[in-house]
Design a protein around this motif. Structure first.
Motif, PDB file in Angstrom:
ATOM      1  N   PHE A  37      55.461  71.466 -48.153  1.00 26.51           N
ATOM      2  CA  PHE A  37      55.698  70.969 -46.827  1.00 26.51           C
ATOM      3  C   PHE A  37      54.565  70.222 -46.214  1.00 26.51           C
ATOM      4  CE2 PHE A  37      58.658  74.782 -46.911  1.00 26.51           C
ATOM      5  CZ  PHE A  37      59.709  74.046 -46.324  1.00 26.51           C
ATOM      6  N   TYR A  38      54.885  69.071 -45.410  1.00 28.94           N
ATOM      7  CA  TYR A  38      54.012  68.464 -44.633  1.00 28.94           C
ATOM      8  C   TYR A  38      54.821  67.806 -43.402  1.00 28.94           C
ATOM      9  CZ  TYR A  38      56.069  64.033 -45.989  1.00 28.94           C
ATOM     10  OH  TYR A  38      56.930  62.790 -46.145  1.00 28.94           O
ATOM     11  N   THR A  39      53.900  67.246 -42.570  1.00 30.40           N
ATOM     12  CA  THR A  39      54.647  66.808 -41.323  1.00 30.40           C
ATOM     13  C   THR A  39      54.561  65.189 -41.419  1.00 30.40           C
ATOM     14  OG1 THR A  39      53.691  68.352 -39.929  1.00 30.40           O
ATOM     15  CG2 THR A  39      54.340  66.678 -38.725  1.00 30.40           C
ATOM     16  N   PRO A  40      55.884  64.627 -41.522  1.00 30.16           N
ATOM     17  CA  PRO A  40      55.755  63.091 -41.644  1.00 30.16           C
ATOM     18  C   PRO A  40      55.304  62.532 -40.547  1.00 30.16           C
ATOM     19  CG  PRO A  40      57.809  64.374 -42.559  1.00 30.16           C
ATOM     20  CD  PRO A  40      57.073  65.337 -41.565  1.00 30.16           C
ATOM     21  N   THR A  41      54.947  61.343 -40.580  1.00 32.83           N
ATOM     22  CA  THR A  41      54.336  60.644 -39.228  1.00 32.83           C
ATOM     23  C   THR A  41      54.987  59.196 -39.669  1.00 32.83           C
ATOM     24  OG1 THR A  41      52.488  59.842 -40.604  1.00 32.83           O
ATOM     25  CG2 THR A  41      52.247  62.027 -39.044  1.00 32.83           C
ATOM     26  N   PHE A  42      55.353  58.674 -38.434  1.00 41.17           N
ATOM     27  CA  PHE A  42      55.766  57.189 -38.344  1.00 41.17           C
ATOM     28  C   PHE A  42      54.596  56.121 -38.423  1.00 41.17           C
ATOM     29  CE2 PHE A  42      59.478  59.166 -36.518  1.00 41.17           C
ATOM     30  CZ  PHE A  42      60.592  58.797 -37.515  1.00 41.17           C
ATOM     31  N   ASP A  43      53.509  56.583 -37.834  1.00 43.90           N
ATOM     32  CA  ASP A  43      52.303  55.847 -37.705  1.00 43.90           C
ATOM     33  C   ASP A  43      51.189  56.862 -37.027  1.00 43.90           C
ATOM     34  OD1 ASP A  43      52.652  56.096 -34.824  1.00 43.90           O
ATOM     35  OD2 ASP A  43      53.909  54.293 -34.608  1.00 43.90           O
ATOM     36  N   GLU A  44      50.350  56.202 -36.737  1.00 40.58           N
ATOM     37  CA  GLU A  44      49.086  57.446 -36.424  1.00 40.58           C
ATOM     38  C   GLU A  44      49.286  58.097 -34.821  1.00 40.58           C
ATOM     39  OE1 GLU A  44      45.582  54.987 -35.910  1.00 40.58           O
ATOM     40  OE2 GLU A  44      45.333  54.428 -38.090  1.00 40.58           O
ATOM     41  N   HIS A  45      50.274  57.609 -34.169  1.00 40.36           N
ATOM     42  CA  HIS A  45      50.616  58.444 -32.998  1.00 40.36           C
ATOM     43  C   HIS A  45      51.873  59.113 -32.923  1.00 40.36           C
ATOM     44  CE1 HIS A  45      46.976  56.216 -31.747  1.00 40.36           C
ATOM     45  NE2 HIS A  45      47.494  55.225 -31.888  1.00 40.36           N
ATOM     46  N   HIS A  46      52.742  58.732 -33.821  1.00 35.20           N
ATOM     47  CA  HIS A  46      54.045  59.336 -33.788  1.00 35.20           C
ATOM     48  C   HIS A  46      54.570  60.293 -35.024  1.00 35.20           C
ATOM     49  CE1 HIS A  46      54.204  55.979 -30.897  1.00 35.20           C
ATOM     50  NE2 HIS A  46      54.930  56.751 -30.085  1.00 35.20           N
ATOM     51  N   ARG A  47      54.707  61.531 -34.858  1.00 33.83           N
ATOM     52  CA  ARG A  47      55.270  62.303 -35.931  1.00 33.83           C
ATOM     53  C   ARG A  47      56.572  63.047 -35.633  1.00 33.83           C
ATOM     54  NH1 ARG A  47      50.695  66.805 -36.897  1.00 33.83           N
ATOM     55  NH2 ARG A  47      49.300  65.027 -36.895  1.00 33.83           N
ATOM     56  N   LEU A  48      57.103  63.196 -37.002  1.00 38.88           N
ATOM     57  CA  LEU A  48      58.337  63.953 -36.645  1.00 38.88           C
ATOM     58  C   LEU A  48      58.186  65.432 -36.207  1.00 38.88           C
ATOM     59  CD1 LEU A  48      60.456  62.749 -39.967  1.00 38.88           C
ATOM     60  CD2 LEU A  48      60.810  62.051 -37.448  1.00 38.88           C
ATOM     61  N   GLN A  49      59.221  66.079 -35.365  1.00 41.55           N
ATOM     62  CA  GLN A  49      59.025  67.380 -34.889  1.00 41.55           C
ATOM     63  C   GLN A  49      59.621  68.440 -36.138  1.00 41.55           C
ATOM     64  OE1 GLN A  49      57.406  67.881 -31.745  1.00 41.55           O
ATOM     65  NE2 GLN A  49      57.045  65.715 -32.208  1.00 41.55           N
ATOM     66  N   LEU A  50      59.130  68.218 -37.159  1.00 42.15           N
ATOM     67  CA  LEU A  50      59.470  69.239 -38.399  1.00 42.15           C
ATOM     68  C   LEU A  50      58.413  68.963 -39.659  1.00 42.15           C
ATOM     69  CD1 LEU A  50      60.888  67.056 -40.631  1.00 42.15           C
ATOM     70  CD2 LEU A  50      62.870  67.455 -38.986  1.00 42.15           C
ATOM     71  N   GLU A  51      58.639  69.919 -40.312  1.00 41.40           N
ATOM     72  CA  GLU A  51      57.848  69.842 -41.635  1.00 41.40           C
ATOM     73  C   GLU A  51      58.977  69.598 -42.734  1.00 41.40           C
ATOM     74  OE1 GLU A  51      54.214  72.804 -41.856  1.00 41.40           O
ATOM     75  OE2 GLU A  51      55.852  73.679 -41.202  1.00 41.40           O
ATOM     76  N   MET A  52      58.677  68.936 -43.727  1.00 40.65           N
ATOM     77  CA  MET A  52      59.436  68.498 -44.946  1.00 40.65           C
ATOM     78  C   MET A  52      59.001  68.297 -46.041  1.00 40.65           C
ATOM     79  SD  MET A  52      61.483  64.627 -44.804  1.00 40.65           S
ATOM     80  CE  MET A  52      59.898  63.847 -45.307  1.00 40.65           C
ATOM     81  N   PHE A  53      59.457  68.515 -47.154  1.00 39.23           N
ATOM     82  CA  PHE A  53      59.296  68.056 -48.642  1.00 39.23           C
ATOM     83  C   PHE A  53      60.570  67.567 -49.295  1.00 39.23           C
ATOM     84  CE2 PHE A  53      60.269  72.461 -49.562  1.00 39.23           C
ATOM     85  CZ  PHE A  53      60.982  72.359 -50.713  1.00 39.23           C
ATOM     86  N   CYS A  54      60.349  66.837 -50.376  1.00 40.02           N
ATOM     87  CA  CYS A  54      61.639  66.378 -51.028  1.00 40.02           C
ATOM     88  C   CYS A  54      61.354  66.557 -52.510  1.00 40.02           C
ATOM     89  CB  CYS A  54      61.689  64.550 -51.046  1.00 40.02           C
ATOM     90  SG  CYS A  54      61.375  64.053 -49.239  1.00 40.02           S
ATOM     91  N   MET A  55      62.775  66.618 -52.961  1.00 43.62           N
ATOM     92  CA  MET A  55      63.078  66.801 -54.512  1.00 43.62           C
ATOM     93  C   MET A  55      63.670  65.599 -55.081  1.00 43.62           C
ATOM     94  SD  MET A  55      63.776  70.851 -54.241  1.00 43.62           S
ATOM     95  CE  MET A  55      64.722  70.942 -53.009  1.00 43.62           C
ATOM     96  N   GLY A  56      63.328  65.290 -56.415  1.00 37.80           N
ATOM     97  CA  GLY A  56      64.200  64.251 -56.822  1.00 37.80           C
ATOM     98  C   GLY A  56      63.799  62.718 -56.558  1.00 37.80           C
ATOM     99  N   ARG A  57      63.646  62.224 -55.304  1.00 37.93           N
ATOM    100  CA  ARG A  57      62.958  61.144 -55.028  1.00 37.93           C
ATOM    101  C   ARG A  57      62.293  61.414 -53.549  1.00 37.93           C
ATOM    102  NH1 ARG A  57      65.312  56.244 -57.057  1.00 37.93           N
ATOM    103  NH2 ARG A  57      66.835  56.737 -58.528  1.00 37.93           N
ATOM    104  N   HIS A  58      61.300  60.946 -53.059  1.00 38.58           N
ATOM    105  CA  HIS A  58      60.554  61.141 -51.790  1.00 38.58           C
ATOM    106  C   HIS A  58      60.980  60.229 -50.965  1.00 38.58           C
ATOM    107  CE1 HIS A  58      57.260  61.880 -48.917  1.00 38.58           C
ATOM    108  NE2 HIS A  58      57.209  60.557 -49.151  1.00 38.58           N
ATOM    109  N   TRP A  59      61.326  60.526 -49.714  1.00 40.66           N
ATOM    110  CA  TRP A  59      61.601  59.801 -48.704  1.00 40.66           C
ATOM    111  C   TRP A  59      60.327  59.370 -47.708  1.00 40.66           C
ATOM    112  CZ3 TRP A  59      62.117  60.400 -43.111  1.00 40.66           C
ATOM    113  CH2 TRP A  59      62.698  58.992 -42.442  1.00 40.66           C
TER     114      TRP A  59
END
Length: 307
Positions: free
Chosen positions: A125-147
Motif C-alpha cells: 500500500f501507498y498513496t498515489p499522487t498526481f503531482d506534489e500537491h494533489h493525491r488520491l483519497q485512498l491507498e493502493m497497490f497493484c498486481m500484475g502491472r502497476h498503474w
C-alpha cells in the motif's frame, strides 16, 4: 423418486393438461409434476411403468409427444456460495451488473487475509499522487502491472513512486474472477459480457473518514482489450461503499451501495463506464472481517482487468 418421473416434450400450448394425464393414466396411476411452455413432467407410481411408457409412441390430440428420463440440471458453482442465500444479479444496463451473495464469508476472509499480507510488503500500500500537491483519497497497490497515476499508463515497476517491481498476481485470484463470470453466465443463462483472463489487479483501501474516488473511466488498458469490451470486475471487502456511475459523459448519475462480498462488473458496450466511490459507511464491515482489520476497519476493493 426420480426414476418415476418422465420428461414429456412436444406439448403444444393448446393441449389441455387433463387430456395429457388422461392419456397417460391408461398405463397406471400418474400425476402432473410440472407444465411449462412446450413440455411437461409427469410421475408414475412405479419406476417399471415409467421405463415401459417411454418406449411407446404417444399421440395426444393429434400431436406426437416424446418421453424420456429427465436430465439433471443442478448448477455447479465455481465460487463458494453461502448456504441459504440465493445469488442475485442486478442488471444496470447493457454489460453492467451487480452481483450479491456469490462470494461467501469464508472466501471474503481468505481474500482479506491475502490482501492485507500483500499490502504490508515492500511494493504494498501507498498513496498515489498526481503531482506534489494533489493525491488520491485512498491507498493502493497493484498486481500484475502497476498503474502509473501521473502518466495514466501501466508499467512493470512503480515509476511514479519508489521504482519497486510490481507484485505478482496470484493464480487463485485469476481463477476467482473467471469462476465468478462463469457463475453469473450460468445464473442468467446467457453471456452478459465477454470472458476475460485478468492480468492486472488494483487494490484500493478507503479509510473510514474521507476515502473516495472521483468519477473516471478505466481506459489505460490496450486498445484491443477496450474494443473487445473485456470487462472490469470489482470485488468489495469490509465497509460498505457508495458507488456512483453513469453511461456516457452526459448520462444521469446513478448510485448504489456495494457491501462486503458484492461484485460489480462492466464491459461490452459499457466498457468505458464512468464510475467512482463517493464515500464509505464507517463500521459497516461484517463482524468477522472487522476482527481482521482490528487497527482500522475500512473498505477494500479489488479491481481486475485484462490488459
Amino acid at each position: 423418486e426420480r426414476s418415476k418421473v418422465l420428461f414429456v416434450g412436444g406439448v403444444p400450448p393448446k393441449l389441455d393438461s387433463a387430456e395429457l394425464i388422461e392419456h397417460m393414466r391408461q398405463y397406471g396411476p400418474v400425476q402432473l409434476v410440472k407444465r411449462c411452455k412446450g413440455y411437461a413432467y409427469i410421475k408414475f407410481a412405479e419406476p417399471s411403468v415409467a421405463r415401459e411408457v417411454q418406449l411407446l409412441d404417444h399421440h395426444v390430440g393429434g400431436n406426437l409427444l416424446t418421453l424420456q428420463p429427465p436430465i439433471a440440471t443442478k448448477k455447479v458453482w465455481h465460487c463458494q456460495v453461502d448456504p441459504g442465500y440465493s445469488v442475485r444479479v442486478r442488471r444496470l444496463g447493457e454489460g453492467v451488473f451487480h452481483v450479491q451473495n456469490l462470494v461467501s464469508m469464508a472466501k471474503q476472509e481468505e481474500l482479506l487475509k491475502l490482501v492485507l499480507d500483500l499490502g504490508q510488503r515492500d511494493a504494498g500500500f501507498y498513496t498515489p499522487t498526481f503531482d506534489e500537491h494533489h493525491r488520491l483519497q485512498l491507498e493502493m497497490f497493484c498486481m500484475g502491472r502497476h498503474w502509473d497515476c501521473r502518466a495514466n499508463r501501466y508499467s512493470e515497476t512503480r515509476d511514479d513512486y519508489d521504482g519497486l517491481p510490481v507484485l505478482v498476481l496470484p493464480g487463485c485470484l485469476v481463477q476467482l474472477v473467471t469462476g465468478i463470470l462463469a457463475d453469473v453466465h450460468q445464473k442468467c443463462k446467457q453471456r452478459l459480457v465477454p470472458d476475460m483472463c485478468p492480468d492486472i489487479c488494483l487494490v484500493n483501501r478507503y479509510n473510514p473518514e474521507g476515502g473516495s474516488l472521483g468519477l473516471h473511466q478505466d481506459n489505460s488498458e490496450s486498445e484491443a482489450s477496450i474494443v473487445a469490451g473485456l470487462p472490469v470486475m470489482s470485488i468489495s471487502l469490509g465497509n460498505t461503499g457508495r458507488f456512483t456511475f453513469r453511461h456516457g459523459a452526459e448520462g444521469p448519475e446513478q448510485s448504489l451501495l456495494l457491501r462486503s462480498g458484492d461484485v460489480f462488473v462492466f464491459g461490452g458496450p459499457s466498457r468505458l463506464l464512468f464510475h467512482g466511490v463517493s464515500g464509505t459507511l464507517p463500521g459497516s464491515a461484517p463482524r468477522k472481517l472487522r476482527k481482521l482489520m482490528a487497527e482500522e476497519p475500512c473498505r477494500i476493493s479489488l479491481t481486475f482487468r485484462q490488459f
